[in-house]
Design an enzyme around this catalytic site. Structure first.
Site, PDB file in Angstrom:
ATOM      1  N   SER A 140       0.805  -1.227   0.000  1.00  0.00           N
ATOM      2  CA  SER A 140       0.000   0.000   0.000  1.00  0.00           C
ATOM      3  C   SER A 140       0.840   1.279   0.000  1.00  0.00           C
ATOM      4  O   SER A 140       0.519   2.218  -0.734  1.00  0.00           O
ATOM      5  CB  SER A 140      -0.977   0.001   1.176  1.00  0.00           C
ATOM      6  OG  SER A 140      -1.946  -0.993   0.947  1.00  0.00           O
ATOM      7  N   THR A 191      -7.396  -3.332   6.460  1.00  0.00           N
ATOM      8  CA  THR A 191      -7.202  -4.681   5.917  1.00  0.00           C
ATOM      9  C   THR A 191      -7.394  -5.722   7.004  1.00  0.00           C
ATOM     10  O   THR A 191      -7.837  -5.396   8.126  1.00  0.00           O
ATOM     11  CB  THR A 191      -5.837  -4.786   5.183  1.00  0.00           C
ATOM     12  OG1 THR A 191      -5.799  -6.037   4.498  1.00  0.00           O
ATOM     13  CG2 THR A 191      -4.657  -4.700   6.127  1.00  0.00           C
ATOM     14  N   LYS A 228     -11.902  -5.454   8.496  1.00  0.00           N
ATOM     15  CA  LYS A 228     -12.826  -4.845   7.520  1.00  0.00           C
ATOM     16  C   LYS A 228     -14.288  -4.855   7.993  1.00  0.00           C
ATOM     17  O   LYS A 228     -15.087  -4.028   7.570  1.00  0.00           O
ATOM     18  CB  LYS A 228     -12.704  -5.546   6.167  1.00  0.00           C
ATOM     19  CG  LYS A 228     -11.393  -5.245   5.455  1.00  0.00           C
ATOM     20  CD  LYS A 228     -11.370  -5.863   4.071  1.00  0.00           C
ATOM     21  CE  LYS A 228     -10.006  -5.674   3.444  1.00  0.00           C
ATOM     22  NZ  LYS A 228      -9.908  -6.235   2.092  1.00  0.00           N
ATOM     23  N   GLY A 249     -13.842 -19.833  -0.149  1.00  0.00           N
ATOM     24  CA  GLY A 249     -13.703 -19.002   1.042  1.00  0.00           C
ATOM     25  C   GLY A 249     -14.924 -18.115   1.224  1.00  0.00           C
ATOM     26  O   GLY A 249     -15.598 -17.758   0.242  1.00  0.00           O
ATOM     27  N   GLY A 286     -14.261 -11.657   3.934  1.00  0.00           N
ATOM     28  CA  GLY A 286     -14.562 -10.331   3.388  1.00  0.00           C
ATOM     29  C   GLY A 286     -14.378 -10.251   1.878  1.00  0.00           C
ATOM     30  O   GLY A 286     -15.238  -9.720   1.161  1.00  0.00           O
ATOM     31  N   ALA A 287     -13.265 -10.785   1.367  1.00  0.00           N
ATOM     32  CA  ALA A 287     -13.005 -10.696  -0.076  1.00  0.00           C
ATOM     33  C   ALA A 287     -14.046 -11.513  -0.841  1.00  0.00           C
ATOM     34  O   ALA A 287     -14.484 -11.133  -1.926  1.00  0.00           O
ATOM     35  CB  ALA A 287     -11.599 -11.179  -0.391  1.00  0.00           C
ATOM     36  N   GLY A 325      -4.023 -11.386  -7.989  1.00  0.00           N
ATOM     37  CA  GLY A 325      -4.786 -10.290  -7.392  1.00  0.00           C
ATOM     38  C   GLY A 325      -4.123  -8.922  -7.482  1.00  0.00           C
ATOM     39  O   GLY A 325      -4.637  -7.960  -6.913  1.00  0.00           O
TER      40      GLY A 325
HETATM   41  P1  NAP Z   1     -10.797 -13.325   5.565  1.00  0.00           P
HETATM   42  O1  NAP Z   1     -11.934 -12.393   5.814  1.00  0.00           O
HETATM   43  O2  NAP Z   1      -9.987 -13.815   6.707  1.00  0.00           O
HETATM   44  O3  NAP Z   1     -11.418 -14.581   4.756  1.00  0.00           O
HETATM   45  C1  NAP Z   1     -10.648 -15.633   4.263  1.00  0.00           C
HETATM   46  C2  NAP Z   1     -11.542 -16.865   4.141  1.00  0.00           C
HETATM   47  O4  NAP Z   1     -10.757 -17.909   3.630  1.00  0.00           O
HETATM   48  C3  NAP Z   1     -12.087 -17.360   5.477  1.00  0.00           C
HETATM   49  O5  NAP Z   1     -13.315 -16.786   5.766  1.00  0.00           O
HETATM   50  C4  NAP Z   1     -12.164 -18.854   5.279  1.00  0.00           C
HETATM   51  O6  NAP Z   1     -13.430 -19.212   4.730  1.00  0.00           O
HETATM   52  C5  NAP Z   1     -11.123 -19.142   4.221  1.00  0.00           C
HETATM   53  N1  NAP Z   1      -9.927 -19.736   4.814  1.00  0.00           N
HETATM   54  C6  NAP Z   1      -9.118 -19.192   5.768  1.00  0.00           C
HETATM   55  N2  NAP Z   1      -8.113 -20.044   6.064  1.00  0.00           N
HETATM   56  C7  NAP Z   1      -8.311 -21.124   5.273  1.00  0.00           C
HETATM   57  C8  NAP Z   1      -7.611 -22.363   5.136  1.00  0.00           C
HETATM   58  N3  NAP Z   1      -6.518 -22.638   5.841  1.00  0.00           N
HETATM   59  N4  NAP Z   1      -8.103 -23.271   4.249  1.00  0.00           N
HETATM   60  C9  NAP Z   1      -9.216 -23.011   3.509  1.00  0.00           C
HETATM   61  N5  NAP Z   1      -9.903 -21.849   3.629  1.00  0.00           N
HETATM   62  C10 NAP Z   1      -9.449 -20.934   4.492  1.00  0.00           C
HETATM   63  O7  NAP Z   1      -9.760 -12.670   4.567  1.00  0.00           O
HETATM   64  P2  NAP Z   1     -10.098 -11.766   3.275  1.00  0.00           P
HETATM   65  O8  NAP Z   1     -10.000 -10.333   3.626  1.00  0.00           O
HETATM   66  O9  NAP Z   1     -11.352 -12.258   2.665  1.00  0.00           O
HETATM   67  O10 NAP Z   1      -8.832 -12.081   2.357  1.00  0.00           O
HETATM   68  C11 NAP Z   1      -8.690 -13.369   1.819  1.00  0.00           C
HETATM   69  C12 NAP Z   1      -7.542 -13.398   0.812  1.00  0.00           C
HETATM   70  O11 NAP Z   1      -7.809 -12.511  -0.250  1.00  0.00           O
HETATM   71  C13 NAP Z   1      -6.190 -12.983   1.397  1.00  0.00           C
HETATM   72  O12 NAP Z   1      -5.205 -13.797   0.821  1.00  0.00           O
HETATM   73  C14 NAP Z   1      -6.032 -11.562   0.941  1.00  0.00           C
HETATM   74  O13 NAP Z   1      -4.679 -11.190   0.805  1.00  0.00           O
HETATM   75  C15 NAP Z   1      -6.728 -11.617  -0.410  1.00  0.00           C
HETATM   76  N6  NAP Z   1      -7.253 -10.300  -0.787  1.00  0.00           N
HETATM   77  C16 NAP Z   1      -6.714  -9.711  -1.874  1.00  0.00           C
HETATM   78  C17 NAP Z   1      -7.179  -8.485  -2.288  1.00  0.00           C
HETATM   79  C18 NAP Z   1      -6.557  -7.841  -3.484  1.00  0.00           C
HETATM   80  O14 NAP Z   1      -6.694  -6.623  -3.634  1.00  0.00           O
HETATM   81  N7  NAP Z   1      -5.931  -8.591  -4.357  1.00  0.00           N
HETATM   82  C19 NAP Z   1      -8.211  -7.837  -1.586  1.00  0.00           C
HETATM   83  C20 NAP Z   1      -8.763  -8.490  -0.479  1.00  0.00           C
HETATM   84  C21 NAP Z   1      -8.260  -9.724  -0.082  1.00  0.00           C
HETATM   85  P3  NAP Z   1     -14.206 -20.536   5.270  1.00  0.00           P
HETATM   86  O15 NAP Z   1     -14.021 -20.519   6.742  1.00  0.00           O
HETATM   87  O16 NAP Z   1     -15.572 -20.300   4.811  1.00  0.00           O
HETATM   88  O17 NAP Z   1     -13.563 -21.716   4.618  1.00  0.00           O
END
Ligand code: NAP
Length: 406
Positions: free
Chosen positions: A16, A53, A57, A118, A121-122, A214
């Site tokens: 960022s 982040t 969120k 998953g 949030g994303a 991403g």
């Molecule tokens: P989050 O809210 O923590 O959600 C991640 C989800 O992934 C969890 O709710 C869980 O869903 C699943 N998960 C977590 N650990 C896991 C594991 N060991 N095995 C399988 N599923 C697992 O995080 P987020 O903010 O959504 O971000 C998720 C990913 O997206 C991160 O890698 C982040 O860096 C990326 N991201 C990228 C961008 C971008 O701009 N490129 C933006 C936002 C996020 P379940 O419990 O339902 O399985």
């Protein structure tokens, strides 16, 4: 000067600050916070705006007096603006980021079947975009009705989006699903941007499926947040410029080629003229074992050396922005190819066989250069993204630097 920043729990590897320095005109700093510090920070900070982040969120929503319709629908806030009365306004620019990442494909996705891996949030952001585009989508959650135990119900999926952190640095190499189970899949998106190519994206490439990481989403959401901070539009090429800048900065260069072709020397010159760190896998093995390479071969055999080499490569290939001199035989172990491809441009240094230095090169001496060339040349060619004839290591290093804008 207005002041902005990013809050989250672990922010060490955040891009960022790079993104916002390119949007320009304001101070932008990282503020890692523990959960119990969040409320107080938002009350007392003098920042004019904040990006949010993992894992905050959702947590910041009750601390916003007003939300944008998008943030409200998605249920997640990644950008907060300080209002004149001191209260916070919450918005979600990840939505724009994902739309940007889809690009022109967005028009072709209507009625296609997508799996969103998953449920965090994303995932909510991706689902909101898919709802608007009319993409039929199912969320796969470890604990949901649709889970990793019944993926066969969805073997007709045409799009797969990974929104889990599985495969993200430092856990490179892990993949949330095996794409072989989805024969109709034509597009795989991984929201992860470190590594550049996760194990999931490398699988997609192997299968000839379009694969995207991403980074475009990250850059586009950052530019949109910057626009909200400044209250004005950025130049229209800025997102692409940021993507290119981060890609160049984070990509490593892996040098491959015959033993004695000059990989270590070119790596050192490249390091000197680019300021990037050079790493030599043979040197790393020596530092880790305390045994010189010819001695490892004579005492433990080639197979043992190759195992040590793959382990050394596994560690260094995870890191960003390095110059890596690989051993000459790195191409004899198929597994090494994915390790190289995850973050690096692979450069083959082609050298005249008569110039190869065989001193302290166990295989060159036992097998002979001719046999080695026959075995390895096709592999060097097929593994590499670029080939340089190396007659003068200093000139080769300068050429690589210029060509790759390092
Ligand atoms: P989050 O809210 O923590 O959600 C991640 C989800 O992934 C969890 O709710 C869980 O869903 C699943 N998960 C977590 N650990 C896991 C594991 N060991 N095995 C399988 N599923 C697992 O995080 P987020 O903010 O959504 O971000 C998720 C990913 O997206 C991160 O890698 C982040 O860096 C990326 N991201 C990228 C961008 C971008 O701009 N490129 C933006 C936002 C996020 P379940 O419990 O339902 O399985």
């Amino acid at each position: 000067m207005e002041r902005f920043g990013l809050i989250g729990r672990k922010l060490g590897h955040s891009f960022s600050p790079d993104i916002h320095s390119m949007v320009g005109g304001y101070e932008y700093k990282l503020y890692p916070l523990e959960p119990e510090e969040l409320a107080l920070f938002l009350r007392d900070t003098e920042l004019d705006g904040i990006n949010v982040t993992i894992p905050y969120k959702k947590d910041v929503i009750p601390m916003c007096r007003e939300l944008s319709p998008r943030a409200k629908t998605i249920g997640s806030v990644n950008t907060m603006l300080r209002m004149t009365d001191g209260s916070w306004f919450g918005d979600n620019t990840d939505y724009y980021g994902f739309v940007y990442l889809l690009g022109r494909d967005a028009e072709t996705l209507k009625d296609k079947k997508a799996l969103v891996l998953g449920s965090g949030g994303a995932s909510q952001t991706v689902c909101a975009v898919f709802r608007e585009l009319g993409v039929s989508h199912t969320v796969i959650s470890r604990t949901g009705e649709n889970n990793y135990g019944n993926l066969s119900l969805h073997s007709d999926a045409e799009i797969i989006v990974n929104t889990t952190p599985v495969g993200m640095y430092p856990n490179n190499g892990e993949s949330p699903v095996n794409l072989g189970r989805f024969p109709r899949c034509r597009l795989v998106i991984d929201l992860i941007y470190n590594p550049t190519k996760t194990a999931l994206l490398l699988q997609a490439e192997e299968l000839g499926i379009t694969a995207r990481n991403g980074l475009a989403m990250l850059a586009a959401q950052g530019v949109k947040a910057g626009e909200l901070f400044l209250g004005k539009k950025s130049n229209e090429n800025l997102t692409e410029e940021i993507i290119e800048c981060i890609r160049r900065k984070t990509e490593s260069i892996v040098l491959i080629g015959m033993p004695g072709c000059g990989k270590t020397t070119v790596a050192q010159y490249l390091s000197e003229i680019t300021g990037r760190k050079a790493v030599d896998t043979d040197m790393l093995i020596y530092e880790q074992t305390g045994i010189r390479i010819p001695e490892i071969f004579s005492r433990y055999g080639e197979k043992h050396f190759r195992e040590l080499e793959t382990e050394a490569l596994r560690e260094v290939s995870k890191e960003s922005g390095l110059i890596i001199a690989a051993g000459g035989g790195v191409v004899t172990v198929p597994e090494n190819r994915a390790l190289i491809r995850q973050n690096s441009i692979c450069v083959f240094l082609d050298s005249d066989p008569s110039r190869l230095d065989v001193t302290d090169r166990p295989i060159s001496q036992t097998k002979g250069i001719k046999k080695l060339l026959e075995e390895r040349m096709p592999l060097y060619r097929s593994w590499s993204d670029r080939i340089y004839k190396n007659e003068n290591s200093h000139e080769t290093a300068i050429k690589i630097k210029e060509d790759m804008k390092l």
